[in-house]
Design a protein around this motif. Sequence first.
Motif, mmCIF file in Angstrom:
data_model
loop_
_atom_site.group_PDB
_atom_site.id
_atom_site.type_symbol
_atom_site.label_atom_id
_atom_site.label_comp_id
_atom_site.label_asym_id
_atom_site.label_seq_id
_atom_site.Cartn_x
_atom_site.Cartn_y
_atom_site.Cartn_z
ATOM 1 N N GLY A 149 -1.245 -14.219 -19.125
ATOM 2 C CA GLY A 149 -1.316 -12.731 -19.903
ATOM 3 C C GLY A 149 -0.338 -12.068 -19.363
ATOM 4 N N ILE A 150 0.271 -10.825 -19.833
ATOM 5 C CA ILE A 150 1.281 -9.929 -19.355
ATOM 6 C C ILE A 150 0.955 -8.799 -19.782
ATOM 7 C CG2 ILE A 150 2.892 -11.804 -19.717
ATOM 8 C CD1 ILE A 150 3.399 -8.690 -21.865
ATOM 9 N N CYS A 151 1.470 -7.754 -18.841
ATOM 10 C CA CYS A 151 1.365 -6.402 -19.225
ATOM 11 C C CYS A 151 2.666 -5.775 -18.729
ATOM 12 C CB CYS A 151 0.352 -5.538 -18.536
ATOM 13 S SG CYS A 151 0.280 -3.758 -19.003
ATOM 14 N N TYR A 152 3.446 -4.980 -19.470
ATOM 15 C CA TYR A 152 4.690 -4.340 -19.323
ATOM 16 C C TYR A 152 4.383 -3.099 -18.564
ATOM 17 C CZ TYR A 152 7.874 -6.958 -22.281
ATOM 18 O OH TYR A 152 8.612 -7.953 -22.999
ATOM 19 N N ILE A 153 5.143 -2.637 -17.486
ATOM 20 C CA ILE A 153 4.930 -1.283 -16.814
ATOM 21 C C ILE A 153 6.292 -0.522 -16.878
ATOM 22 C CG2 ILE A 153 4.463 -0.411 -14.228
ATOM 23 C CD1 ILE A 153 2.123 -2.199 -15.519
ATOM 24 N N GLY A 154 6.160 0.328 -17.751
ATOM 25 C CA GLY A 154 7.325 1.577 -17.674
ATOM 26 C C GLY A 154 7.144 2.443 -16.701
ATOM 27 N N ALA A 155 6.140 2.292 -15.881
ATOM 28 C CA ALA A 155 5.885 3.353 -14.891
ATOM 29 C C ALA A 155 6.717 3.039 -13.577
ATOM 30 C CB ALA A 155 4.271 3.247 -14.502
ATOM 31 N N LEU A 156 7.317 1.645 -13.967
ATOM 32 C CA LEU A 156 8.447 1.484 -12.804
ATOM 33 C C LEU A 156 9.566 2.598 -12.918
ATOM 34 C CD1 LEU A 156 9.153 -0.739 -10.892
ATOM 35 C CD2 LEU A 156 10.819 -1.611 -12.523
ATOM 36 N N ARG A 157 9.679 3.418 -13.895
ATOM 37 C CA ARG A 157 10.699 4.473 -14.067
ATOM 38 C C ARG A 157 9.852 5.805 -13.509
ATOM 39 N NH1 ARG A 157 10.752 2.034 -18.896
ATOM 40 N NH2 ARG A 157 10.081 3.688 -19.844
ATOM 41 N N ASN A 158 8.950 5.709 -13.192
ATOM 42 C CA ASN A 158 8.446 7.277 -12.494
ATOM 43 C C ASN A 158 9.074 7.554 -11.486
ATOM 44 O OD1 ASN A 158 6.529 6.848 -14.636
ATOM 45 N ND2 ASN A 158 4.669 6.824 -13.172
ATOM 46 N N ASP A 159 9.501 6.655 -10.526
ATOM 47 C CA ASP A 159 10.041 7.003 -9.204
ATOM 48 C C ASP A 159 11.194 6.047 -9.230
ATOM 49 O OD1 ASP A 159 10.868 7.859 -6.667
ATOM 50 O OD2 ASP A 159 9.011 7.734 -5.920
ATOM 51 N N ALA A 160 12.392 6.441 -9.928
ATOM 52 C CA ALA A 160 13.620 5.540 -9.651
ATOM 53 C C ALA A 160 14.180 5.372 -8.306
ATOM 54 C CB ALA A 160 14.502 5.750 -10.856
ATOM 55 N N GLN A 161 14.228 6.550 -7.569
ATOM 56 C CA GLN A 161 14.563 6.642 -6.170
ATOM 57 C C GLN A 161 13.751 5.702 -5.364
ATOM 58 O OE1 GLN A 161 17.558 7.478 -5.358
ATOM 59 N NE2 GLN A 161 17.121 7.003 -2.949
ATOM 60 N N GLY A 162 12.379 5.955 -5.503
ATOM 61 C CA GLY A 162 11.370 5.082 -4.633
ATOM 62 C C GLY A 162 11.793 3.612 -4.845
ATOM 63 N N VAL A 163 11.810 3.228 -6.087
ATOM 64 C CA VAL A 163 11.972 1.726 -6.817
ATOM 65 C C VAL A 163 13.229 1.184 -5.795
ATOM 66 C CG1 VAL A 163 12.369 0.315 -8.412
ATOM 67 C CG2 VAL A 163 10.368 1.923 -8.458
ATOM 68 N N LYS A 164 14.192 2.146 -5.799
ATOM 69 C CA LYS A 164 15.651 1.575 -5.312
ATOM 70 C C LYS A 164 15.663 1.500 -3.919
ATOM 71 C CE LYS A 164 19.905 3.588 -4.098
ATOM 72 N NZ LYS A 164 21.026 4.518 -4.670
#
Length: 266
Positions: A149-164
Motif C-alpha cells: 500500500g502507498i500514501c503520498y506525502i505532500g507535507a514534505l514541502r511544509n518545511d523545505a529548509q528543515g527537509v534540506k
Amino acid sequence: MFDEPLAEAWKLRYGTEPPDLPDLGKFMHHRSVRRFKPDPIPEEMLQALVAAAQSAATSSNLQLWSVISIQEPDRRDQIAKLCADQRQVKSCAVFFAFLADHYRLKKAAEKQGELAEGLGHTEFFTMAVIDASLAGERMACAAESLGLGICYIGALRNDAQGVKELLNLPEGTFGIFGLCIGWPEEPLRAHIKPRLAQSEIWFREKYDRDVDTSEFDERMSQFYEGEQMKGDLLWSRRSGQRVDLNHMTGRETLLEWLQGQGFLER
Ligand SMILES: Cc1cc2nc3c(=O)[nH]c(=O)nc-3n(C[C@H](O)[C@H](O)[C@H](O)COP(=O)(O)O)c2cc1C
C-alpha cells in the motif's frame, strides 16, 4: 489486497455502471493506505521498486530527479515531525523522499565544460517536477501490483529548509513529495475514493468551461459520511477551503526558498 472486481471498482469511482472494460489489472484499484503492518520490505523488492521508478519516461533522458529512502527509526521520527507528524510516515516500512534534482546534471555538465545556465529557467524546474512525479507514480503502481500500500506525502514541502537540513540536500534539489510504502494493515480500512465524472475532466477537442460538480459533490458527501469524516462534507466547499490563504501550512514561502536553491530564477 485491492480485490474488488473491476466493474465494482468502476462503480466506486464513478457511481455508474461500467462500459465493457478491458482488463486493467489493478490500475483502477488505487487508494491511499495510512495504516501498515510492522513487516519489512525485502531489499530485493526495494531495488525492484526503484527500478520501476527509473523505468518511467524522463524528459530528454535528463533524469532530473532523485529519491532518498529513510528507514532508520530515529530519522523516520525526524522526517515525520517535518511532515505534520503524520502517523503513516512513521509506521510504513519505507519512506521515500522524491526530489526534483538539478544538482547531478549541473555537476556532470560542468565537468565537461558546460555551464548548464538554462537550469534556472522555469522550464527546467517544471521538467524536474514532472520527472520526479512520473517516477513516483510508477513506483506507486509497482508497489500496489506487489500487494503493498502507498500514501503520498505532500507535507514534505511544509518545511523545505528543515527537509534540506535533515537530508543534507545540496543546491539545485527540492524534496517535492514523500511516498510511504508498506504492507497494509488487515482488515484493509482504506476504500476506493470517488472521482469526478469523466465528462468533468476529459474534454473532446476543446476545453468546456461549464463546470458542474453537483453530482460529484453528492457522491463525495455520501463517501465522507460512510468514512465518518468530520467537518464540511461538500467536496467543492471543502476543497475551496483547502486552497484558501489560511491552509498553506508553511508552503507560502516556497517561491523564495526555491529561488535560494537556484530554481525558478526566470
Ligand atoms: C502529491 C500528493 C501529496 C499527498 N499528500 C498527502 C499527505 O501529506 N497526507 C495524506 O494523508 N495524504 C496525502 N495525499 C493523498 C491524497 O489525499 C489522496 O490521494 C486523495 O485524497 C485521493 O484519495 P485516494 O488516494 O485514496 O484515491 C497526497 C497525494 C498526492 C498525489
